[in-house]
Design a protein around this motif. Structure first.
Motif, PDB file in Angstrom:
ATOM      1  N   ASN A 109       1.154  -1.377  -0.129  1.00 28.25           N
ATOM      2  CA  ASN A 109       0.177   0.014  -0.356  1.00 28.25           C
ATOM      3  C   ASN A 109       0.201   1.738   0.225  1.00 28.25           C
ATOM      4  O   ASN A 109       0.311   2.610   0.465  1.00 28.25           O
ATOM      5  CB  ASN A 109      -0.828  -0.456   1.104  1.00 28.25           C
ATOM      6  N   VAL A 110       1.757   0.801  -0.500  1.00 27.49           N
ATOM      7  CA  VAL A 110       2.587   2.624  -0.724  1.00 27.49           C
ATOM      8  C   VAL A 110       2.678   2.854  -1.958  1.00 27.49           C
ATOM      9  O   VAL A 110       3.246   2.222  -2.822  1.00 27.49           O
ATOM     10  CB  VAL A 110       3.895   2.110  -0.060  1.00 27.49           C
ATOM     11  N   PRO A 111       2.681   4.257  -2.242  1.00 31.17           N
ATOM     12  CA  PRO A 111       2.562   4.559  -3.743  1.00 31.17           C
ATOM     13  C   PRO A 111       4.092   5.164  -4.622  1.00 31.17           C
ATOM     14  O   PRO A 111       4.511   4.646  -3.401  1.00 31.17           O
ATOM     15  CB  PRO A 111       2.236   5.721  -3.607  1.00 31.17           C
ATOM     16  N   ILE A 112       3.917   4.480  -5.198  1.00 27.17           N
ATOM     17  CA  ILE A 112       5.270   4.549  -6.119  1.00 27.17           C
ATOM     18  C   ILE A 112       6.275   5.694  -6.270  1.00 27.17           C
ATOM     19  O   ILE A 112       7.360   5.825  -5.793  1.00 27.17           O
ATOM     20  CB  ILE A 112       5.335   4.408  -7.411  1.00 27.17           C
ATOM     21  N   GLU A 113       5.278   6.904  -6.334  1.00 29.38           N
ATOM     22  CA  GLU A 113       5.867   8.451  -5.570  1.00 29.38           C
ATOM     23  C   GLU A 113       6.585   8.561  -3.781  1.00 29.38           C
ATOM     24  O   GLU A 113       7.365   8.835  -4.085  1.00 29.38           O
ATOM     25  CB  GLU A 113       5.281   9.133  -5.707  1.00 29.38           C
ATOM     26  N   GLU A 114       6.466   7.239  -2.803  1.00 32.99           N
ATOM     27  CA  GLU A 114       6.790   7.659  -2.260  1.00 32.99           C
ATOM     28  C   GLU A 114       8.051   6.232  -1.509  1.00 32.99           C
ATOM     29  O   GLU A 114       8.743   6.239  -0.356  1.00 32.99           O
ATOM     30  CB  GLU A 114       6.030   7.179  -0.689  1.00 32.99           C
ATOM     31  N   MET A 115       8.655   5.133  -2.443  1.00 32.81           N
ATOM     32  CA  MET A 115       8.601   4.108  -2.535  1.00 32.81           C
ATOM     33  C   MET A 115      10.412   5.042  -1.961  1.00 32.81           C
ATOM     34  O   MET A 115      11.567   4.266  -1.258  1.00 32.81           O
ATOM     35  CB  MET A 115       9.882   3.348  -4.221  1.00 32.81           C
ATOM     36  N   ASN A 116      10.986   6.271  -2.776  1.00 33.77           N
ATOM     37  CA  ASN A 116      12.932   6.574  -2.337  1.00 33.77           C
ATOM     38  C   ASN A 116      12.565   6.242  -0.872  1.00 33.77           C
ATOM     39  O   ASN A 116      13.421   6.475   0.448  1.00 33.77           O
ATOM     40  CB  ASN A 116      12.602   7.720  -2.807  1.00 33.77           C
ATOM     41  N   LYS A 117      11.532   7.082   0.051  1.00 36.56           N
ATOM     42  CA  LYS A 117      11.100   7.100   1.087  1.00 36.56           C
ATOM     43  C   LYS A 117      11.457   5.737   2.019  1.00 36.56           C
ATOM     44  O   LYS A 117      11.690   5.667   2.603  1.00 36.56           O
ATOM     45  CB  LYS A 117       9.901   7.819   2.192  1.00 36.56           C
ATOM     46  N   VAL A 118      10.548   4.960   1.466  1.00 34.30           N
ATOM     47  CA  VAL A 118      10.508   3.781   2.189  1.00 34.30           C
ATOM     48  C   VAL A 118      11.940   3.584   2.272  1.00 34.30           C
ATOM     49  O   VAL A 118      13.137   2.257   3.569  1.00 34.30           O
ATOM     50  CB  VAL A 118       9.797   2.438   1.579  1.00 34.30           C
ATOM     51  N   TRP A 119      13.087   3.577   1.275  1.00 31.52           N
ATOM     52  CA  TRP A 119      14.082   2.925   1.316  1.00 31.52           C
ATOM     53  C   TRP A 119      14.958   3.912   2.235  1.00 31.52           C
ATOM     54  O   TRP A 119      15.819   3.130   2.502  1.00 31.52           O
ATOM     55  CB  TRP A 119      14.505   2.939  -0.243  1.00 31.52           C
ATOM     56  N   LYS A 120      14.859   4.700   2.123  1.00 31.54           N
ATOM     57  CA  LYS A 120      15.552   5.851   2.857  1.00 31.54           C
ATOM     58  C   LYS A 120      15.391   5.744   4.489  1.00 31.54           C
ATOM     59  O   LYS A 120      16.797   5.348   5.091  1.00 31.54           O
ATOM     60  CB  LYS A 120      15.170   6.786   2.651  1.00 31.54           C
ATOM     61  N   LEU A 121      14.114   4.629   4.825  1.00 33.54           N
ATOM     62  CA  LEU A 121      13.977   4.479   6.391  1.00 33.54           C
ATOM     63  C   LEU A 121      14.672   3.278   6.995  1.00 33.54           C
ATOM     64  O   LEU A 121      14.651   2.748   7.859  1.00 33.54           O
ATOM     65  CB  LEU A 121      12.646   5.010   6.553  1.00 33.54           C
ATOM     66  N   HIS A 122      15.023   1.908   5.264  1.00 28.71           N
ATOM     67  CA  HIS A 122      15.294   1.177   5.996  1.00 28.71           C
ATOM     68  C   HIS A 122      17.011   1.452   6.606  1.00 28.71           C
ATOM     69  O   HIS A 122      17.241   2.002   6.503  1.00 28.71           O
ATOM     70  CB  HIS A 122      15.437  -0.124   4.569  1.00 28.71           C
ATOM     71  N   TRP A 123      16.897   0.352   7.444  1.00 26.69           N
ATOM     72  CA  TRP A 123      18.521   0.195   8.364  1.00 26.69           C
ATOM     73  C   TRP A 123      19.426  -0.364   7.542  1.00 26.69           C
ATOM     74  O   TRP A 123      20.497   1.020   7.647  1.00 26.69           O
ATOM     75  CB  TRP A 123      17.968  -0.977   9.456  1.00 26.69           C
TER      76      TRP A 123
END
Length: 138
Positions: A109-123
């Motif tokens: 449920n993460v839009p493609i526009e926010e994928m960089n944010k998801v990867w940025k928050l990864h440890w």
């Protein structure tokens, strides 16, 4: 005797067909994981680089390099390992699940526009995503 030999040939054929389908299925999963994020970027010497196509290329090359020896030796492996082949593949499934669990962030449920944010928050992967690549960064 011919009946037993025919049964063995059929059994080995079914196992080889399963192995070939498993190779195709695993290849598709790898392509899905790498291709999931169409905006993957990498910061090298101050330059943002799109790495999705490079990741796909490396994935295909490595997959083909390792598929040939596996396919050429799979019948010998089947003859020597017998039921141990199940444990061999089960071990690799456990390794793959562990890798995905620890190194791939949840993207449901993460839009493609926010994928960089998801990867940025990864440890782990967060240190490779520049702050400029995250939409809405301060």
């Amino acid at each position: 005797m011919a009946m037993i030999f025919g049964g063995l040939v059929f059994f080995v054929g079914v196992i080889m067909k399963y192995l070939s389908l498993e190779v195709w299925a695993a290849r598709n999963i790898e392509m899905l994981i790498i291709g999931e994020d169409s905006s993957m970027t990498l910061l090298i010497h101050g330059t943002l680089l799109e790495i999705r196509s490079a990741g796909q290329t490396i994935n295909v090359a490595v997959n083909m390099i390792f598929s040939l020896p596996f396919l050429k030796s799979s019948s010998a492996i089947l003859c020597h390992m017998k039921f141990g082949l199940f444990f061999f593949f089960a071990g690799f499934v456990i390794i793959m699940i562990s890798f995905i669990h620890f190194f791939s962030p949840e993207t449901k449920n993460v839009p493609i526009e926010e994928m960089n944010k998801v990867w940025k928050l990864h440890w782990l992967w967060g240190k490779y995503i520049p702050d400029e690549a995250v939409i809405g960064a301060n």
